[in-house]
Design a protein around this motif. Structure first.
Motif, PDB file in Angstrom:
ATOM      1  N   LEU A 143       0.841  -1.191   0.000  1.00  6.42           N
ATOM      2  CA  LEU A 143       0.000   0.000   0.000  1.00  6.42           C
ATOM      3  C   LEU A 143       0.878   1.243   0.000  1.00  6.42           C
ATOM      4  CD1 LEU A 143      -2.928   1.076   0.188  1.00  6.42           C
ATOM      5  CD2 LEU A 143      -2.640   1.094   2.680  1.00  6.42           C
ATOM      6  N   GLU A 144       0.682   2.109  -0.996  1.00  7.02           N
ATOM      7  CA  GLU A 144       1.407   3.378  -1.051  1.00  7.02           C
ATOM      8  C   GLU A 144       0.480   4.498  -0.585  1.00  7.02           C
ATOM      9  OE1 GLU A 144       4.155   6.167  -3.971  1.00  7.02           O
ATOM     10  OE2 GLU A 144       3.283   4.315  -4.762  1.00  7.02           O
ATOM     11  N   ILE A 145       0.815   5.098   0.554  1.00  5.81           N
ATOM     12  CA  ILE A 145       0.009   6.194   1.095  1.00  5.81           C
ATOM     13  C   ILE A 145       0.643   7.501   0.634  1.00  5.81           C
ATOM     14  CG2 ILE A 145      -0.984   7.233   3.155  1.00  5.81           C
ATOM     15  CD1 ILE A 145      -0.655   4.557   4.567  1.00  5.81           C
ATOM     16  N   LYS A 146       0.011   8.147  -0.299  1.00  3.94           N
ATOM     17  CA  LYS A 146       0.605   9.308  -0.963  1.00  3.94           C
ATOM     18  C   LYS A 146       0.789  10.511  -0.034  1.00  3.94           C
ATOM     19  CE  LYS A 146       1.288   8.277  -5.371  1.00  3.94           C
ATOM     20  NZ  LYS A 146       2.622   8.397  -6.006  1.00  3.94           N
ATOM     21  N   ASN A 147      -0.220  10.792   0.765  1.00  6.12           N
ATOM     22  CA  ASN A 147      -0.172  11.964   1.638  1.00  6.12           C
ATOM     23  C   ASN A 147      -0.368  11.527   3.083  1.00  6.12           C
ATOM     24  OD1 ASN A 147      -0.029  14.221  -0.402  1.00  6.12           O
ATOM     25  ND2 ASN A 147      -1.905  13.221  -1.080  1.00  6.12           N
ATOM     26  N   PHE A 148       0.604  10.784   3.582  1.00  9.15           N
ATOM     27  CA  PHE A 148       0.492  10.232   4.932  1.00  9.15           C
ATOM     28  C   PHE A 148       0.404  11.348   5.967  1.00  9.15           C
ATOM     29  CE2 PHE A 148       2.166   8.475   8.887  1.00  9.15           C
ATOM     30  CZ  PHE A 148       1.385   7.341   9.003  1.00  9.15           C
TER      31      PHE A 148
ATOM     32  N   GLN B 102       0.062  11.856  10.150  1.00 11.59           N
ATOM     33  CA  GLN B 102       0.157  11.179  11.447  1.00 11.59           C
ATOM     34  C   GLN B 102      -1.099  11.366  12.292  1.00 11.59           C
ATOM     35  OE1 GLN B 102       3.802  11.979  13.552  1.00 11.59           O
ATOM     36  NE2 GLN B 102       5.064  11.837  11.712  1.00 11.59           N
ATOM     37  N   ASP B 103      -1.883  12.388  11.995  1.00 10.48           N
ATOM     38  CA  ASP B 103      -3.100  12.635  12.765  1.00 10.48           C
ATOM     39  C   ASP B 103      -4.326  11.941  12.185  1.00 10.48           C
ATOM     40  OD1 ASP B 103      -1.766  14.342  14.575  1.00 10.48           O
ATOM     41  OD2 ASP B 103      -1.960  16.029  13.174  1.00 10.48           O
ATOM     42  N   LYS B 104      -4.146  11.270  11.076  1.00 14.17           N
ATOM     43  CA  LYS B 104      -5.260  10.601  10.411  1.00 14.17           C
ATOM     44  C   LYS B 104      -5.221   9.108  10.708  1.00 14.17           C
ATOM     45  CE  LYS B 104      -7.258   9.999   5.771  1.00 14.17           C
ATOM     46  NZ  LYS B 104      -7.103  10.320   4.337  1.00 14.17           N
ATOM     47  N   SER B 105      -6.391   8.500  10.844  1.00 14.67           N
ATOM     48  CA  SER B 105      -6.445   7.053  11.073  1.00 14.67           C
ATOM     49  C   SER B 105      -6.580   6.335   9.728  1.00 14.67           C
ATOM     50  CB  SER B 105      -7.626   6.691  11.982  1.00 14.67           C
ATOM     51  OG  SER B 105      -8.852   7.071  11.382  1.00 14.67           O
ATOM     52  N   TYR B 106      -5.879   5.223   9.607  1.00 17.69           N
ATOM     53  CA  TYR B 106      -5.894   4.445   8.366  1.00 17.69           C
ATOM     54  C   TYR B 106      -6.284   3.002   8.679  1.00 17.69           C
ATOM     55  CZ  TYR B 106      -3.189   8.317   6.382  1.00 17.69           C
ATOM     56  OH  TYR B 106      -2.770   9.551   5.958  1.00 17.69           O
ATOM     57  N   GLU B 107      -7.130   2.468   7.824  1.00 19.56           N
ATOM     58  CA  GLU B 107      -7.484   1.051   7.954  1.00 19.56           C
ATOM     59  C   GLU B 107      -6.580   0.261   7.017  1.00 19.56           C
ATOM     60  OE1 GLU B 107     -11.589   0.126   7.516  1.00 19.56           O
ATOM     61  OE2 GLU B 107     -12.251   1.606   9.002  1.00 19.56           O
ATOM     62  N   ILE B 108      -5.631  -0.429   7.597  1.00 17.57           N
ATOM     63  CA  ILE B 108      -4.681  -1.221   6.817  1.00 17.57           C
ATOM     64  C   ILE B 108      -5.112  -2.680   6.880  1.00 17.57           C
ATOM     65  CG2 ILE B 108      -2.262  -1.815   6.497  1.00 17.57           C
ATOM     66  CD1 ILE B 108      -2.833   1.181   6.236  1.00 17.57           C
ATOM     67  N   GLY B 109      -5.502  -3.212   5.740  1.00 20.54           N
ATOM     68  CA  GLY B 109      -5.995  -4.588   5.703  1.00 20.54           C
ATOM     69  C   GLY B 109      -4.930  -5.615   6.078  1.00 20.54           C
ATOM     70  N   LYS B 110      -5.394  -6.766   6.528  1.00 21.35           N
ATOM     71  CA  LYS B 110      -4.477  -7.829   6.944  1.00 21.35           C
ATOM     72  C   LYS B 110      -3.673  -8.395   5.774  1.00 21.35           C
ATOM     73  CE  LYS B 110      -7.221  -9.293  10.926  1.00 21.35           C
ATOM     74  NZ  LYS B 110      -7.958 -10.422  11.554  1.00 21.35           N
TER      75      LYS B 110
ATOM     76  N   GLY C   1       6.233  14.820   2.231  1.00 23.88           N
ATOM     77  CA  GLY C   1       6.425  13.765   3.203  1.00 23.88           C
ATOM     78  C   GLY C   1       7.379  14.179   4.299  1.00 23.88           C
ATOM     79  N   SER C   2       7.874  13.202   5.061  1.00 29.88           N
ATOM     80  CA  SER C   2       8.865  13.487   6.092  1.00 29.88           C
ATOM     81  C   SER C   2       9.525  12.190   6.526  1.00 29.88           C
ATOM     82  CB  SER C   2       8.230  14.174   7.304  1.00 29.88           C
ATOM     83  OG  SER C   2       7.510  13.248   8.088  1.00 29.88           O
ATOM     84  N   LEU C   3      10.755  12.297   6.987  1.00 29.26           N
ATOM     85  CA  LEU C   3      11.453  11.128   7.515  1.00 29.26           C
ATOM     86  C   LEU C   3      10.753  10.601   8.759  1.00 29.26           C
ATOM     87  CD1 LEU C   3      15.012  12.546   6.962  1.00 29.26           C
ATOM     88  CD2 LEU C   3      14.281  10.315   6.103  1.00 29.26           C
TER      89      LEU C   3
ATOM     90  N   LYS D 294       3.312 -11.150  -9.109  1.00 31.48           N
ATOM     91  CA  LYS D 294       2.705 -11.469  -7.813  1.00 31.48           C
ATOM     92  C   LYS D 294       2.737 -10.310  -6.826  1.00 31.48           C
ATOM     93  CE  LYS D 294       3.819 -16.406  -8.073  1.00 31.48           C
ATOM     94  NZ  LYS D 294       4.496 -17.542  -7.398  1.00 31.48           N
ATOM     95  N   LEU D 295       3.430  -9.249  -7.180  1.00 32.42           N
ATOM     96  CA  LEU D 295       3.598  -8.122  -6.263  1.00 32.42           C
ATOM     97  C   LEU D 295       2.896  -6.895  -6.827  1.00 32.42           C
ATOM     98  CD1 LEU D 295       7.423  -8.618  -5.560  1.00 32.42           C
ATOM     99  CD2 LEU D 295       5.502  -9.547  -4.266  1.00 32.42           C
ATOM    100  N   PHE D 296       1.897  -6.403  -6.107  1.00 27.26           N
ATOM    101  CA  PHE D 296       1.098  -5.290  -6.597  1.00 27.26           C
ATOM    102  C   PHE D 296       1.073  -4.150  -5.585  1.00 27.26           C
ATOM    103  CE2 PHE D 296      -0.495  -8.859  -9.043  1.00 27.26           C
ATOM    104  CZ  PHE D 296      -0.571  -8.315 -10.322  1.00 27.26           C
ATOM    105  N   ILE D 297       1.101  -2.933  -6.112  1.00 27.48           N
ATOM    106  CA  ILE D 297       1.037  -1.728  -5.285  1.00 27.48           C
ATOM    107  C   ILE D 297      -0.330  -1.083  -5.473  1.00 27.48           C
ATOM    108  CG2 ILE D 297       2.020   0.546  -4.827  1.00 27.48           C
ATOM    109  CD1 ILE D 297       4.627  -0.495  -6.100  1.00 27.48           C
ATOM    110  N   ARG D 298      -0.989  -0.814  -4.373  1.00 29.71           N
ATOM    111  CA  ARG D 298      -2.256  -0.087  -4.400  1.00 29.71           C
ATOM    112  C   ARG D 298      -2.032   1.285  -3.808  1.00 29.71           C
ATOM    113  NH1 ARG D 298      -6.523  -0.077  -0.711  1.00 29.71           N
ATOM    114  NH2 ARG D 298      -5.690  -1.907   0.362  1.00 29.71           N
ATOM    115  N   ILE D 299      -2.565   2.310  -4.450  1.00 31.23           N
ATOM    116  CA  ILE D 299      -2.356   3.685  -3.997  1.00 31.23           C
ATOM    117  C   ILE D 299      -3.509   4.149  -3.128  1.00 31.23           C
ATOM    118  CG2 ILE D 299      -2.150   6.094  -4.743  1.00 31.23           C
ATOM    119  CD1 ILE D 299      -0.722   5.137  -7.220  1.00 31.23           C
ATOM    120  N   LEU D 300      -3.153   4.756  -1.993  1.00 31.87           N
ATOM    121  CA  LEU D 300      -4.133   5.387  -1.126  1.00 31.87           C
ATOM    122  C   LEU D 300      -3.766   6.856  -1.028  1.00 31.87           C
ATOM    123  CD1 LEU D 300      -6.542   5.096   0.830  1.00 31.87           C
ATOM    124  CD2 LEU D 300      -4.895   4.640   2.649  1.00 31.87           C
ATOM    125  N   ILE D 301      -4.621   7.733  -1.527  1.00 31.53           N
ATOM    126  CA  ILE D 301      -4.317   9.167  -1.544  1.00 31.53           C
ATOM    127  C   ILE D 301      -4.871   9.829  -0.273  1.00 31.53           C
ATOM    128  CG2 ILE D 301      -4.698  11.348  -2.787  1.00 31.53           C
ATOM    129  CD1 ILE D 301      -4.864   9.727  -5.353  1.00 31.53           C
TER     130      ILE D 301
END
Length: 211
Positions: free
Chosen positions: A52-57, A59-67, A83-85, A204-211
């Motif tokens: 999962l690529e989170i484009k605009n991560f 820290q104050d936002k909650s994310y549902e990350i699937g198993k 972004g930030s380190l 077999k390796l796929f990236i899904r984008i979460l904006i």
């Protein structure tokens, strides 16, 4: 934005970082680390994986990350990618998943920073750097246990990387480049309408984008 403009802005930011965190300070930080990076090659070799690529991560936002998520891609560049380190270590602690840092890597100094902030992989843009720098950054990251992942934007990137034994993990920006993949490598593709055809080709390796 032109490549030269990107490099100029990034190099200035690197120099500013060096003033705030000179190399001897980084070395002290590295000596205090007690956790080794996660071996991404092992993670990606276990079968079909979703990254999962989170484009605009935020820290104050909650994310549902699937198993089913095997790793996260987090923007660590403050100048061009919003972004930030700090987001790397925050995401790693919050989700207990391997973190891949997306940045414009131009110097080895950035690899040291990525290690301190607990990155497990880094995304390298081959078109931004020459062969010597590419090799230095990649070998340093491998020595630290960080997986160098090469962003493939054109066929010329593939041809260029063929001469480097350390180049074993690729992200393909364009699914039309599927015919050029080496199945002995770890090849990541973005989850698009072409996914069914990619699966048939052995991806077999796929990236899904979460904006």
């Amino acid at each position: 934005m032109l490549l030269e403009e990107i490099k100029a802005l990034k190099l200035k930011a690197i120099e500013d970082n060096k003033k705030n965190f000179p190399m001897h300070i980084l070395e002290m930080g590295l000596n205090m680390l007690y956790k080794e990076p996660v071996n991404l090659k092992e993670v990606f070799s276990q079968g079909t994986c979703e990254i999962l690529e989170i484009k605009n991560f935020n820290q104050d936002k909650s994310y549902e990350i699937g198993k089913n998520i095997s790793a996260l891609i987090i923007n660590s560049d403050e100048v061009l990618l919003n972004g930030s380190l700090e987001n790397i270590s925050f995401a790693k602690e919050s989700f207990n998943l391997p973190i891949i840092a997306r940045d414009y890597f131009l110097e080895e100094y950035q690899v040291y920073l990525s290690r301190i902030y607990q990155a497990d992989g880094i995304i390298i843009e081959p078109n931004l750097i020459n062969d010597e720098t590419l090799q230095k950054i990649s070998l340093l990251s491998l020595a630290m246990g960080i997986e160098p992942i090469f962003n493939i934007r054109a066929q010329s990137d593939i041809e260029r990387l063929k001469k480097f034994d350390f180049a074993g993990t690729f992200i393909f920006e364009d699914s039309n480049l599927i015919s050029y993949i080496d199945k002995s490598k770890l090849n990541l593709f973005y989850d698009t309408d072409n996914k069914e055809n990619l699966v048939k080709m052995g991806v077999k390796l796929f990236i899904r984008i979460l904006i």
